[in-house]
Design an enzyme around this catalytic site. Structure first.
Site, PDB file in Angstrom:
ATOM      1  N   ARG A 264      53.014  33.651  43.466  1.00 61.05           N
ATOM      2  CA  ARG A 264      52.795  34.858  42.665  1.00 61.05           C
ATOM      3  C   ARG A 264      52.811  36.087  43.550  1.00 61.05           C
ATOM      4  O   ARG A 264      52.186  36.108  44.609  1.00 61.05           O
ATOM      5  CB  ARG A 264      51.454  34.766  41.938  1.00 61.05           C
ATOM      6  CG  ARG A 264      51.436  33.595  40.978  1.00 61.05           C
ATOM      7  CD  ARG A 264      50.206  33.555  40.129  1.00 61.05           C
ATOM      8  NE  ARG A 264      50.243  32.360  39.288  1.00 61.05           N
ATOM      9  CZ  ARG A 264      49.286  32.011  38.441  1.00 61.05           C
ATOM     10  NH1 ARG A 264      48.210  32.781  38.306  1.00 61.05           N
ATOM     11  NH2 ARG A 264      49.399  30.928  37.717  1.00 61.05           N
ATOM     12  N   ARG A 279      42.549  35.109  46.539  1.00 62.67           N
ATOM     13  CA  ARG A 279      43.795  35.468  45.852  1.00 62.67           C
ATOM     14  C   ARG A 279      44.944  35.330  46.838  1.00 62.67           C
ATOM     15  O   ARG A 279      45.034  36.072  47.801  1.00 62.67           O
ATOM     16  CB  ARG A 279      43.711  36.913  45.330  1.00 62.67           C
ATOM     17  CG  ARG A 279      44.896  37.310  44.466  1.00 62.67           C
ATOM     18  CD  ARG A 279      44.741  38.725  43.951  1.00 62.67           C
ATOM     19  NE  ARG A 279      43.619  38.850  43.031  1.00 62.67           N
ATOM     20  CZ  ARG A 279      43.676  38.574  41.735  1.00 62.67           C
ATOM     21  NH1 ARG A 279      44.806  38.174  41.191  1.00 62.67           N
ATOM     22  NH2 ARG A 279      42.614  38.716  40.969  1.00 62.67           N
ATOM     23  N   GLU A 351      37.610  32.324  39.078  1.00 69.65           N
ATOM     24  CA  GLU A 351      38.383  31.611  38.067  1.00 69.65           C
ATOM     25  C   GLU A 351      39.152  30.457  38.710  1.00 69.65           C
ATOM     26  O   GLU A 351      39.928  30.668  39.644  1.00 69.65           O
ATOM     27  CB  GLU A 351      39.367  32.572  37.390  1.00 69.65           C
ATOM     28  CG  GLU A 351      40.165  31.903  36.305  1.00 69.65           C
ATOM     29  CD  GLU A 351      41.346  32.763  35.828  1.00 69.65           C
ATOM     30  OE1 GLU A 351      41.263  33.998  35.943  1.00 69.65           O
ATOM     31  OE2 GLU A 351      42.332  32.175  35.358  1.00 69.65           O
ATOM     32  N   SER A 354      42.395  28.079  33.576  1.00 67.84           N
ATOM     33  CA  SER A 354      42.646  28.851  32.382  1.00 67.84           C
ATOM     34  C   SER A 354      43.266  27.876  31.394  1.00 67.84           C
ATOM     35  O   SER A 354      44.243  27.215  31.716  1.00 67.84           O
ATOM     36  CB  SER A 354      43.600  29.985  32.742  1.00 67.84           C
ATOM     37  OG  SER A 354      43.915  30.716  31.606  1.00 67.84           O
ATOM     38  N   ARG A 393      40.332  28.155  45.212  1.00 64.40           N
ATOM     39  CA  ARG A 393      39.000  28.620  44.838  1.00 64.40           C
ATOM     40  C   ARG A 393      38.028  27.455  44.693  1.00 64.40           C
ATOM     41  O   ARG A 393      36.833  27.626  44.921  1.00 64.40           O
ATOM     42  CB  ARG A 393      39.075  29.444  43.556  1.00 64.40           C
ATOM     43  CG  ARG A 393      39.835  30.757  43.785  1.00 64.40           C
ATOM     44  CD  ARG A 393      39.976  31.526  42.507  1.00 64.40           C
ATOM     45  NE  ARG A 393      40.863  32.677  42.682  1.00 64.40           N
ATOM     46  CZ  ARG A 393      41.463  33.294  41.673  1.00 64.40           C
ATOM     47  NH1 ARG A 393      41.286  32.878  40.431  1.00 64.40           N
ATOM     48  NH2 ARG A 393      42.238  34.333  41.905  1.00 64.40           N
TER      49      ARG A 393
END
Length: 425
Positions: A264, A279, A351, A354, A393
């Site tokens: 990403r 991130r 997070e 999802s 994470r």
RNA sequence: GGAGGGGUGACCGAGUGGUCGAAGGUGCUCGCCUGGAAAGCGAGUGUGCCGUUCUACGGUACCGAGGGUUCGAAUCCCUCCCCCUCCGCCA
């Protein structure tokens, strides 16, 4: 993409969705309906002209066979005139279809009635908090310090070799990544998911199928020479697996799991939360995908959520479940949950998963259908996916939450066999 | 990368300019036959769009994709994509 017929029969519902998601001007719907009107009128005119031409053509064939060349000639002259008209109408139909498609691609999915209306992440609902935050009689270190102390992740050399956000995992850090991979995949398989290894590049059609294109173009890296995109998530190849297929209703639900790296660009996201593993531009993930009968969609969402949560339970990580509000849930989702794990060293929630249903929104773009019963009309399936889970994470939380006063890190029981060691010390 | 062969409906496979959305077969659905089944027999069975109507019908497009020739293209021409075989290269 929404169903134009459904929009036509209930435009107000779509205007409200646009407003609730903050995804555009509700008058978009009215523009769309005008274009749709024009499209249908033009198609009708075109088809009537084509019908006339087809009639003439078969008459010409018959007359020629009978040797009546003069009568045939008169009809040939008429079709020559029709030809121009057809060409012009075809151009107009292509144009109006393209305009309609562009508009349709700008209209987001309609949120499920159970989704809270809200403008931003402030309005997400914390549905539940599971597990106890660990208590420390010392100041717990953030994972980047622990990773440095124990030589688990090398951010600097990753930045040298590739760039910021592309770390090396080293020694036990690398082994831990491999342990997570096997742990998550084995769990998913035990829960009925078929294991896959998807390609890591996708073509533009696939990116549009799941909704990365056209609206999230700058999320992905791009390989222009060959017109590929490195996948931003395993969702894309996995869901596109059945693109343009008519599935056997007895095969539903289809449940797939896969490990894959994800790339990403994270353009414009540089801020406070980018330290360490928080991130990255490249990270690893096990992804769960389901293709289901529309009637089972929301049951499947609950089950998928449970699949993801159970992995966190097994690792003993405290987490909370957020039901995303209309304004924070994304363009393509009808309903979405986030799972956030507690990170003791940073004292914040990260997070790690999802979980979403898209209802028929992706299926319509991808034309994934099933036949409810023999000889019945085809219907669109529903698609869902969820991370199960994202590695970096989870690793960050594992390191931070399980650290001891003397600087060691304890592995949770289920991971010990996979990792081949019990402690990082 | 080079040479050759090929892409037709859920599947196999025929079709080289008109009556072809496409023979034949397999599969599937329904019916007959049977105590039940198999076999056999009969009928049906693509997708999208537009329209009417209210659910069947009519029209139109689609034979890898796009473009062209023609009154008319699955069929002829061009470009591209994909698959297979052989050679080369390569983890």
């Amino acid at each position: 993409m929404l169903d134009i017929d459904a929009i036509r029969s209930d435009p107000q519902r779509v205007r409200e969705a646009l407003r609730a998601k903050g995804a555009g001007d509700p008058s978009l719907v009215d523009t769309l309906l005008e274009v749709d009107e024009e499209r249908r009128a033009t198609i009708t005119e075109l088809q009537e002209t084509q019908a006339r031409q087809n009639d003439l053509s078969s008459e010409i064939g018959a007359l020629k066979r009978e040797g009546k060349d003069e009568e045939a000639q008169a009809r040939i002259e008429e079709t020559s005139r029709l030809k121009e008209k057809i060409q012009e109408l075809e151009d107009r139909v292509d144009d109006v279809k393209a305009r309609q498609r562009d508009l349709l691609l700008k209209i987001p999915n309609v949120p499920h009635p159970s989704v809270p209306v809200g403008a931003s992440e402030e309005d997400n609902e914390v549905e539940d908090t599971i597990g106890e935050k660990p208590a420390f009689d010392f100041e717990p270190a953030p994972h980047w310090e622990l990773a440095d102390t124990h030589d688990l992740v090398d951010f600097e050399r990753g930045a040298k070799v590739t760039g910021s956000g592309f770390p090396f995992y080293t020694g036990r850090g690398a082994r831990l990544q491999r342990a997570l991979l096997n742990f998550f995949l084995d769990r998913a398989r035990d829960r009925g998911y078929k294991e896959m290894q998807p390609p890591k590049f996708i073509n533009p059609e696939s990116a549009e199928g799941t909704g990365q294109l056209p609206d999230k173009d700058d999320l992905m890296y791009r390989i222009p020479r060959d017109d590929f995109f490195p996948i931003p998530t395993g969702e894309v190849p996995m869901t596109n697996f059945h693109r343009d297929e008519i599935l056997d209703v007895d095969d539903l639900p289809l449940k797939y799991c896969a490990y894959s790296p994800c790339w990403r660009r994270e353009a414009g996201s540089y801020g406070a939360d980018v330290r360490g593993l928080n991130r990255l531009h490249e990270f690893d993930k096990v992804e769960l995908v389901q293709i289901v009968h529309p009637d089972d969609s929301y049951r499947a969402l609950d089950a998928l959520l449970d699949d993801a949560e159970s992995a966190l339970d097994a690792l003993g990580l405290p987490y909370r479940r957020l039901l995303m509000c209309t304004g924070d849930m994304g363009f393509t989702q009808a309903k979405k949950y986030d799972l956030e794990v507690w990170s003791a060293g940073q004292e914040k929630w990260l997070e790690v998963s999802s979980v979403s249903t898209f209802e028929a929104f992706q299926a319509r773009r991808m034309q994934i259908r099933y036949r409810p019963e023999p000889e019945a009309r085809t219907r669109l399936v529903h698609t869902l996916n969820g991370s199960g889970l994202a590695f970096p994470r989870v690793l960050a939380a594992l390191l931070e939450n399980n650290q001891t006063a003397d600087g060691r890190i304890r592995l949770p029981d289920p991971l010990r066999e996979y990792a081949g060691f019990d402690w990082i010390e």
